[in-house]
Design a protein around this motif. Structure first.
Motif, short mmCIF file in Angstrom:
data_model
loop_
_atom_site.label_atom_id
_atom_site.label_comp_id
_atom_site.label_asym_id
_atom_site.label_seq_id
_atom_site.Cartn_x
_atom_site.Cartn_y
_atom_site.Cartn_z
N GLY A 176 0.80 -1.23 0.00
CA GLY A 176 0.00 0.00 0.00
C GLY A 176 0.83 1.28 0.00
O GLY A 176 0.34 2.33 -0.41
N GLY A 177 2.07 1.21 0.44
CA GLY A 177 2.90 2.41 0.50
C GLY A 177 3.69 2.67 -0.77
O GLY A 177 4.44 3.66 -0.84
N ILE A 178 3.54 1.81 -1.78
CA ILE A 178 4.34 1.96 -3.00
C ILE A 178 3.54 1.69 -4.28
O ILE A 178 3.90 2.17 -5.36
N THR A 244 3.18 12.79 -1.68
CA THR A 244 2.96 13.27 -0.33
C THR A 244 2.37 12.13 0.49
O THR A 244 1.63 11.30 -0.01
N SER A 245 2.75 12.12 1.74
CA SER A 245 2.31 11.05 2.62
C SER A 245 2.11 11.65 4.00
O SER A 245 2.78 12.61 4.35
N GLY A 246 1.20 11.09 4.76
CA GLY A 246 1.03 11.61 6.10
C GLY A 246 -0.28 11.20 6.71
O GLY A 246 -1.02 10.38 6.13
N SER A 287 9.36 8.01 -5.14
CA SER A 287 8.83 9.12 -4.33
C SER A 287 7.75 8.61 -3.38
O SER A 287 7.69 9.01 -2.20
N ASP A 288 6.90 7.68 -3.84
CA ASP A 288 5.83 7.14 -3.00
C ASP A 288 6.42 6.44 -1.78
O ASP A 288 6.07 6.75 -0.62
N ALA A 289 7.33 5.51 -2.02
CA ALA A 289 7.88 4.74 -0.90
C ALA A 289 8.71 5.62 0.03
O ALA A 289 8.66 5.47 1.26
N LEU A 290 9.46 6.56 -0.54
CA LEU A 290 10.31 7.40 0.31
C LEU A 290 9.47 8.39 1.13
O LEU A 290 9.84 8.74 2.25
N ALA A 291 8.34 8.84 0.58
CA ALA A 291 7.49 9.75 1.36
C ALA A 291 6.96 9.02 2.59
O ALA A 291 6.90 9.57 3.69
N THR A 292 6.58 7.75 2.42
CA THR A 292 6.13 6.95 3.56
C THR A 292 7.29 6.79 4.55
O THR A 292 7.12 6.99 5.76
N ALA A 293 8.47 6.47 4.02
CA ALA A 293 9.64 6.28 4.89
C ALA A 293 10.00 7.54 5.67
O ALA A 293 10.39 7.48 6.84
MG MG Z 1 3.88 6.01 0.00
#
Ligand code: MG
Ligand code: AMP
Length: 319
Positions: A176-178, A244-246, A287-293
């Protein structure tokens, strides 16, 4: 050997491409398409003189995103990724090339971020969803059992046979985070294959921009990672991705605390700090995975770890 191959696969998928040069073409028109997918709205904006071609390309791009969802969703009971959890621990399972490549990318980012992004947190994200349903946190034995069943190093990939082994009992994958980033990248590739070079794909909070609209420096992207950013000036993006993630979009309140849908692997629970991150990278997968990280761990650490991966702007907002 195993780990190196996974990271090589990821690197190959992430090499940024130079921007093509364009002659100004006044026949170009904007075409917009959108579809509901992965619990959010996916949209395509693109410029091309041939509207029928744009429509055909968009259809193919949405199909590619649906194909990713079908194999990688942990909301679809018989998805290929969930079927892996049903295999006996330690059994190598042959998977489709599509799932293999998605898992190789996810494992690569887990390795890169030292597990801040971890696609094996499925047992914990499942507990988070149960907490949301029950309105209470898991008890200590439940939490301990779920934590014991996580760990990206126990996700073993063999590119020679396209097979995947979950080496511990009770493991369950959660992409889900990527996956939205991976879908956005796949869509951008399909559009390009159809000859559409000026495009921008939005997959919820993940955006993949190709060449810019005619006569413009880039695609205008509104960022909504945090309440503060609602008013921020839009970002202008070309040949890059931003995510963006949060906790702005998904969190649960239990007692006096608010638990984000982003899991802190060190506690096994949703983050209780109010945090949001915005990352610019060559691909939406990254960008998706790193924003979560970045929500989980110190973004300065992520920046250091991702040095050499073409990661640009990296912002964190904390309340
Ligand atoms: Mg993500
Ligand atoms: P995003 O909105 O891209 O930050 O992704 C959040 C989703 O990723 C959650 O709903 C979970 O499915 C999954 N997830 C939660 N925590 C993590 C984590 N630490 N690493 C990887 N995936 C996570």
């Amino acid at each position: 050997m195993q780990r190196r191959q996974a990271i090589v696969l990821l690197a190959a998928a992430l090499v940024p491409r130079p921007a093509p040069a364009f002659a100004s073409d006044h026949r170009l028109a904007l075409h917009s398409f959108s579809e509901a997918l992965m619990g959010t709205t996916f949209s395509i904006r693109c410029y091309h003189a041939d509207g029928a071609l744009a429509q055909q390309a968009a259809k193919a791009a949405f199909l590619a995103a649906s194909a990713i969802n079908a194999v990688a969703s942990d909301y679809i009971a018989d998805s290929e990724v969930l079927s892996l959890s049903k295999a006996a621990p330690g059994t190598a399972m042959r998977v489709t090339p599509l799932l293999f490549s998605l898992l190789a990318e996810a494992r690569g980012v887990a390795e890169l971020t030292d597990g801040a992004f971890d696609p094996t947190l499925g047992p914990l994200t499942r507990l988070w969803r149960e907490s949301r349903r029950r309105g209470r946190l898991p008890d200590a034995p439940e939490l301990a059992a779920a934590r014991a069943a996580c760990g990206w190093a126990h996700l073993l990939l063999d590119p020679a046979s396209n097979s995947v082994t979950l080496s511990k009992p009770g493991m369950r994958l959660d992409l889900g985070g990527i996956a939205k980033g991976q879908a956005a990248d796949a869509m951008a590739r399909i559009l390009e294959q159809h000859g559409i070079e000026r495009s921008c794909v939005t997959a919820g909070g993940d955006v993949r921009a190709a060449a810019p609209p005619p006569e413009r420096a880039g695609w205008s992207i509104a960022l909504h990672a945090s309440a503060q950013e609602m008013d921020a000036a839009p970002m202008v993006l070309t040949n890059a991705a931003v995510s963006t993630s949060g906790d702005l979009h998904q969190s649960i309140e239990i007692g006096t605390a608010r638990y984000s849908h982003i899991i802190d692997p060190t506690t096994g629970l949703g983050l209780t700090r109010q945090v949001s991150a915005c990352v610019v990278a060559p691909t939406a997968t990254l960008s998706d995975a790193l924003a979560t990280a970045c929500c989980v761990t110190d973004p300065a650490k992520v920046r250091d770890l991702a040095r050499g991966w073409g990661v640009g702007e990296l912002r964190l907002a904390q309340a």
